[in-house]
Design a protein around this motif. Sequence first.
Motif, PDB file in Angstrom:
ATOM      1  N   SER A   1       0.815  -1.219   0.000  1.00  0.00           N
ATOM      2  CA  SER A   1       0.000   0.000   0.000  1.00  0.00           C
ATOM      3  C   SER A   1       0.847   1.267   0.000  1.00  0.00           C
ATOM      4  O   SER A   1       0.392   2.307  -0.462  1.00  0.00           O
ATOM      5  CB  SER A   1      -0.972  -0.014   1.177  1.00  0.00           C
ATOM      6  OG  SER A   1      -0.272  -0.022   2.393  1.00  0.00           O
TER       7      SER A   1
ATOM      8  N   ARG B   1       0.842  12.212  -0.372  1.00  0.00           N
ATOM      9  CA  ARG B   1      -0.459  12.491   0.223  1.00  0.00           C
ATOM     10  C   ARG B   1      -0.392  12.165   1.704  1.00  0.00           C
ATOM     11  O   ARG B   1       0.522  11.486   2.166  1.00  0.00           O
ATOM     12  CB  ARG B   1      -1.562  11.660  -0.457  1.00  0.00           C
ATOM     13  CG  ARG B   1      -1.563  10.207  -0.108  1.00  0.00           C
ATOM     14  CD  ARG B   1      -2.562   9.440  -0.961  1.00  0.00           C
ATOM     15  NE  ARG B   1      -2.073   9.335  -2.330  1.00  0.00           N
ATOM     16  CZ  ARG B   1      -1.219   8.398  -2.743  1.00  0.00           C
ATOM     17  NH1 ARG B   1      -0.774   7.488  -1.909  1.00  0.00           N
ATOM     18  NH2 ARG B   1      -0.802   8.353  -3.976  1.00  0.00           N
ATOM     19  N   THR B   2      -1.392  12.674   2.416  1.00  0.00           N
ATOM     20  CA  THR B   2      -1.501  12.362   3.836  1.00  0.00           C
ATOM     21  C   THR B   2      -2.400  11.154   3.994  1.00  0.00           C
ATOM     22  O   THR B   2      -3.433  11.046   3.336  1.00  0.00           O
ATOM     23  CB  THR B   2      -2.103  13.559   4.589  1.00  0.00           C
ATOM     24  OG1 THR B   2      -1.265  14.696   4.352  1.00  0.00           O
ATOM     25  CG2 THR B   2      -2.165  13.282   6.077  1.00  0.00           C
ATOM     26  N   ARG B   3      -1.964  10.246   4.836  1.00  0.00           N
ATOM     27  CA  ARG B   3      -2.779   9.059   5.104  1.00  0.00           C
ATOM     28  C   ARG B   3      -3.378   9.183   6.493  1.00  0.00           C
ATOM     29  O   ARG B   3      -2.680   9.558   7.440  1.00  0.00           O
ATOM     30  CB  ARG B   3      -1.918   7.803   4.997  1.00  0.00           C
ATOM     31  CG  ARG B   3      -1.429   7.532   3.569  1.00  0.00           C
ATOM     32  CD  ARG B   3      -0.382   6.433   3.561  1.00  0.00           C
ATOM     33  NE  ARG B   3      -0.138   5.900   2.222  1.00  0.00           N
ATOM     34  CZ  ARG B   3       0.730   6.419   1.358  1.00  0.00           C
ATOM     35  NH1 ARG B   3       1.436   7.496   1.676  1.00  0.00           N
ATOM     36  NH2 ARG B   3       0.902   5.872   0.160  1.00  0.00           N
TER      37      ARG B   3
ATOM     38  N   CYS C   1      -5.606   7.148   9.496  1.00  0.00           N
ATOM     39  CA  CYS C   1      -6.013   5.818   9.956  1.00  0.00           C
ATOM     40  C   CYS C   1      -7.532   5.716  10.015  1.00  0.00           C
ATOM     41  O   CYS C   1      -8.205   6.602  10.528  1.00  0.00           O
ATOM     42  CB  CYS C   1      -5.411   5.549  11.328  1.00  0.00           C
ATOM     43  SG  CYS C   1      -5.896   3.960  12.020  1.00  0.00           S
TER      44      CYS C   1
ATOM     45  N   GLU D   1      -5.733   9.968   1.974  1.00  0.00           N
ATOM     46  CA  GLU D   1      -6.120   8.577   1.736  1.00  0.00           C
ATOM     47  C   GLU D   1      -6.437   7.944   3.091  1.00  0.00           C
ATOM     48  O   GLU D   1      -5.654   8.057   4.031  1.00  0.00           O
ATOM     49  CB  GLU D   1      -4.953   7.827   1.070  1.00  0.00           C
ATOM     50  CG  GLU D   1      -5.264   6.377   0.744  1.00  0.00           C
ATOM     51  CD  GLU D   1      -4.058   5.642   0.152  1.00  0.00           C
ATOM     52  OE1 GLU D   1      -3.005   6.282  -0.079  1.00  0.00           O
ATOM     53  OE2 GLU D   1      -4.161   4.419  -0.043  1.00  0.00           O
ATOM     54  N   GLU D   2      -7.605   7.318   3.194  1.00  0.00           N
ATOM     55  CA  GLU D   2      -7.925   6.604   4.433  1.00  0.00           C
ATOM     56  C   GLU D   2      -7.295   5.225   4.361  1.00  0.00           C
ATOM     57  O   GLU D   2      -7.489   4.503   3.379  1.00  0.00           O
ATOM     58  CB  GLU D   2      -9.433   6.505   4.608  1.00  0.00           C
ATOM     59  CG  GLU D   2     -10.061   7.855   4.927  1.00  0.00           C
ATOM     60  CD  GLU D   2     -11.493   7.703   5.428  1.00  0.00           C
ATOM     61  OE1 GLU D   2     -11.678   7.439   6.623  1.00  0.00           O
ATOM     62  OE2 GLU D   2     -12.392   7.838   4.599  1.00  0.00           O
ATOM     63  N   VAL D   3      -6.537   4.872   5.386  1.00  0.00           N
ATOM     64  CA  VAL D   3      -5.751   3.639   5.322  1.00  0.00           C
ATOM     65  C   VAL D   3      -6.039   2.747   6.521  1.00  0.00           C
ATOM     66  O   VAL D   3      -6.641   3.170   7.507  1.00  0.00           O
ATOM     67  CB  VAL D   3      -4.232   3.944   5.257  1.00  0.00           C
ATOM     68  CG1 VAL D   3      -3.893   4.682   3.976  1.00  0.00           C
ATOM     69  CG2 VAL D   3      -3.781   4.742   6.476  1.00  0.00           C
TER      70      VAL D   3
ATOM     71  N   GLY E   1      -2.243   9.842  11.781  1.00  0.00           N
ATOM     72  CA  GLY E   1      -2.071   9.763  10.339  1.00  0.00           C
ATOM     73  C   GLY E   1      -0.609   9.542  10.007  1.00  0.00           C
ATOM     74  O   GLY E   1       0.222   9.293  10.888  1.00  0.00           O
TER      75      GLY E   1
ATOM     76  N   HIS F   1       5.823   9.486   5.193  1.00  0.00           N
ATOM     77  CA  HIS F   1       5.531   8.302   6.002  1.00  0.00           C
ATOM     78  C   HIS F   1       5.941   8.473   7.457  1.00  0.00           C
ATOM     79  O   HIS F   1       6.201   7.493   8.162  1.00  0.00           O
ATOM     80  CB  HIS F   1       6.173   7.035   5.414  1.00  0.00           C
ATOM     81  CG  HIS F   1       5.783   6.768   3.991  1.00  0.00           C
ATOM     82  ND1 HIS F   1       6.402   5.837   3.194  1.00  0.00           N
ATOM     83  CD2 HIS F   1       4.818   7.322   3.208  1.00  0.00           C
ATOM     84  CE1 HIS F   1       5.858   5.829   1.994  1.00  0.00           C
ATOM     85  NE2 HIS F   1       4.897   6.728   1.978  1.00  0.00           N
TER      86      HIS F   1
ATOM     87  N   GLU G   1       5.504   1.919   8.451  1.00  0.00           N
ATOM     88  CA  GLU G   1       4.859   3.094   9.042  1.00  0.00           C
ATOM     89  C   GLU G   1       5.514   3.490  10.363  1.00  0.00           C
ATOM     90  O   GLU G   1       5.122   4.479  10.976  1.00  0.00           O
ATOM     91  CB  GLU G   1       3.364   2.797   9.272  1.00  0.00           C
ATOM     92  CG  GLU G   1       2.545   2.625   7.980  1.00  0.00           C
ATOM     93  CD  GLU G   1       2.530   1.189   7.467  1.00  0.00           C
ATOM     94  OE1 GLU G   1       3.410   0.390   7.865  1.00  0.00           O
ATOM     95  OE2 GLU G   1       1.651   0.854   6.652  1.00  0.00           O
TER      96      GLU G   1
END
Lengths: 507, 356
Positions: A48, A56-58, A60, A85-87, A99, A104, A232
């Motif tokens: 992923s 982009r910002t991810r 949770c 992006e929702e992860v 996030g 990362h 992460e």
Amino acid sequence: MERKGARRFQVLDLLQEEGGAAAGTAARVGAQTGVPDADVYGVSTFYSLLRKPGRRTRVCQGLTCKLAGSDARVAALRATGEEVEEVSCLGQCDRAPVGLDADHEALLWGEPGSISPADTDLPMNLAGDDDFSFSALARARELGPNAVIAELKAGGLQGRGGAGFPAHFKWNAVRTQPPGDSYVVVNADEGEPGTFKDREVMLRRPGLMLEGAAIAAYVAGAAVLFIYVRGEFKDCIRSLEGAITAAADHLDWLDIRIVEGHGAYICGEETALLEAIEGRRGMPRLKPPYPTESGLWGKSTLMNNVETLACVPSIVTRGGDWFAAQGKTEPGSKLYCVSGHVGRPGVYELPLGVTLDELVEAAGGYVGTPQAFSPGGASSGFLPMSFRDTPLDFGGLVKAGSMFGSSGLVVLNDTIDMAMAARHGLVFFEDESCGQCTPCRVGCVVQRQSLDRYLETGDASHLEHAEDVAWEMDEGSICGLGMVASWPLTTAMKHFPAAFEDRTIDE
Amino acid sequence: MSDTIRLVVDGEEVEVPTGSTLLAATARAGADVPTLCHDPRLDPMGSCRMCLVEVEGQRRLQPACAYPAMEGQVVHTSTDRVERHRQVLLSMYCADHTLDADGLPAERALGNQLRAHVEAFGTGPTLPPIGTPRAGREDPNPYIHFDPDSCIACARCVRYCDEVEAVSAITLAMRGSSTTIATADQVGLLDSSCELCGGCIDTCPTGAMSEKRALGLLGADEETVRSTCNFCGVGCQLDLHVRDGEVVRVSSPPPGTTVNDGNLCVKGRFATEFINHPDRLTVPLIRGDDGELHEATWDEAIRVTAAGLMGVKERYGADALGFVSSSRCTGEENYLVQKLSRAAFGTNNCHQCAAT
């Protein structure tokens, strides 16, 4: 078949340097490594953190982050024009919501989590300090490999990654393999929703874990140690690198390599993790053979979880009997992760086998009226409060029809719709299924879609096949992910039937 | 170690060579264990889960295709547990597959093993289609079509391309229910390392990989004619699939039965257009004094050719002649050409066009 001289193990690092699966990346990485372009593309689209190039910002989308207001964070970020992006769960449930920034690095929006107060009589004692004397390694050398294994056996150490498999069996299996190259691998790919204990070990006591791993390498006769860390967890990687430097004088005989993960929960499964280190898609292997027999590059491989190895130094210095006595119903102390509706989410080192009430007391008490809890991460499903006196250990929770897993406890109070709680678990496993075997690849979607139809229409008949599908996922899947991927739904349906009856949906 | 081991399959004792899988042992016992991802030419993957059986002493069902047969094992292939497993699994496959009007996996190309299994073993609950999008690609190559909705992600094509052809033009890509078969960056096969051998079509159990020019045609309606490929001297056996007097596709006899072991190359599998082409020569032609070509018999043609060659030899000597044989000739034919060159005409000027 691998081309002669191919450097497949470099594929993932090179893909990361390239910034992910952009057009042309596969050909460049293929040319540099000798791995076929298509194969590189297949690898890049699996992980992923690689499959979608760009910054982009991810954020949770795990259950505890949702409870802590991650939706509002997403909306606020998007309002500023940021790509979000929702992860899947980012392993920071005690600090929810959280996030990852474009590099990362973790974005911690919640309060810091708690830990147990310092106490030198705790085997891991997260609040203590690493002294880098590596006296336990010296003691292990005095004892010799067989005596170390005997102490592990006396200590009753069970694998802390989730399976609870007795550690001494694995250590002994590697020991009894024919001499030759062997590897030790630390499984630091912590990713079970609700679990963040290994993160705290790596941040607070990296030297302790490293010493445990060095003892494992000594016993296994391995010259190379791999530490596979979740991608992460950048701060954990820096912490480990610092510890490796600090311990350099004691570890000159050991080649230590940190391998960074690239976003795949399934790589916490030991054979998928081996595939990832080798530079492949993280799809679990068929067992047998087991990694102790044929693991990394076909060599005998001893793999243990971070916490398991962090228990080893105290077992070696203070003895297996002493360690075993630290437990309540099963041997040893245990790092319990607690999050959700409790006063002080965090990591608590307590005797193995405490009850939920005892644990939550240490974590600042319940917030609101508790309704349910997940005893061991999303995979363990949900139990109602009637199980509050069940010992939180490997054996007790199996008897309760659940599992201890990675001891990531999530407490839910009565404000939570259990059908929605189940949905979070299903979404997680659907996102993280590797797609290799059909029961999991298709079953995860069938279950989530059925629950969605129920939540949309209120018609409970949409869930009529949930048990059949869950049965087949358990029977037919290759690995543990598929086996338990329905549990959030089936355990919630079993213990909270009222939440799954026909309901009226407000328009 | 003994050369053979003995085990019990469905109550019957069987003996198999040491190192066999349970699939070999169950076959020896005559048990019908269904497979999808298994191809004897490939390393077992065990991912389709069709062949799971019960092994006494093992908590979980085990894939017969990959699980080692061991001395004294007791194996069951048709217990209630195994039957239920197959049926619910097939329900899941159906939820992720193109179905026909009867709700069965649609028949495609030379057959859909998934459909056959559903017909043989039945299904469990009827599950709604999951409708998960699975990437395909725009691909202008003339021969190979991929239909992602008929794909079961068993990776036989990917493994064949890697393990048998050593080409690795395709891969499993994405993950979870989006898992699909892809080329690097999803380019067309002509822009990939693909050699268009079509082995992916041959090994595909559902017809998701199929011949472009036979798209929509079913093998069941075709007459099969066994032939020998005439593109080179290997002697690959072909099954020509004939419909209304035209070859619409070519397949290989099953692995292990002929010299080509289930494999074909791009020419053997796809280059059949010449068969019915109007320009194809079907009788000898001799250019007459009028400058036009006229149909002739072989005897006439050979006589004219021999006279012409002898004439050259008489006027300019034998070394004024040279003989070049086609790469489509067999070894025996090439032998005869050099014999003709040396013994009949007396020159060493002979060559085979594939000999460089």
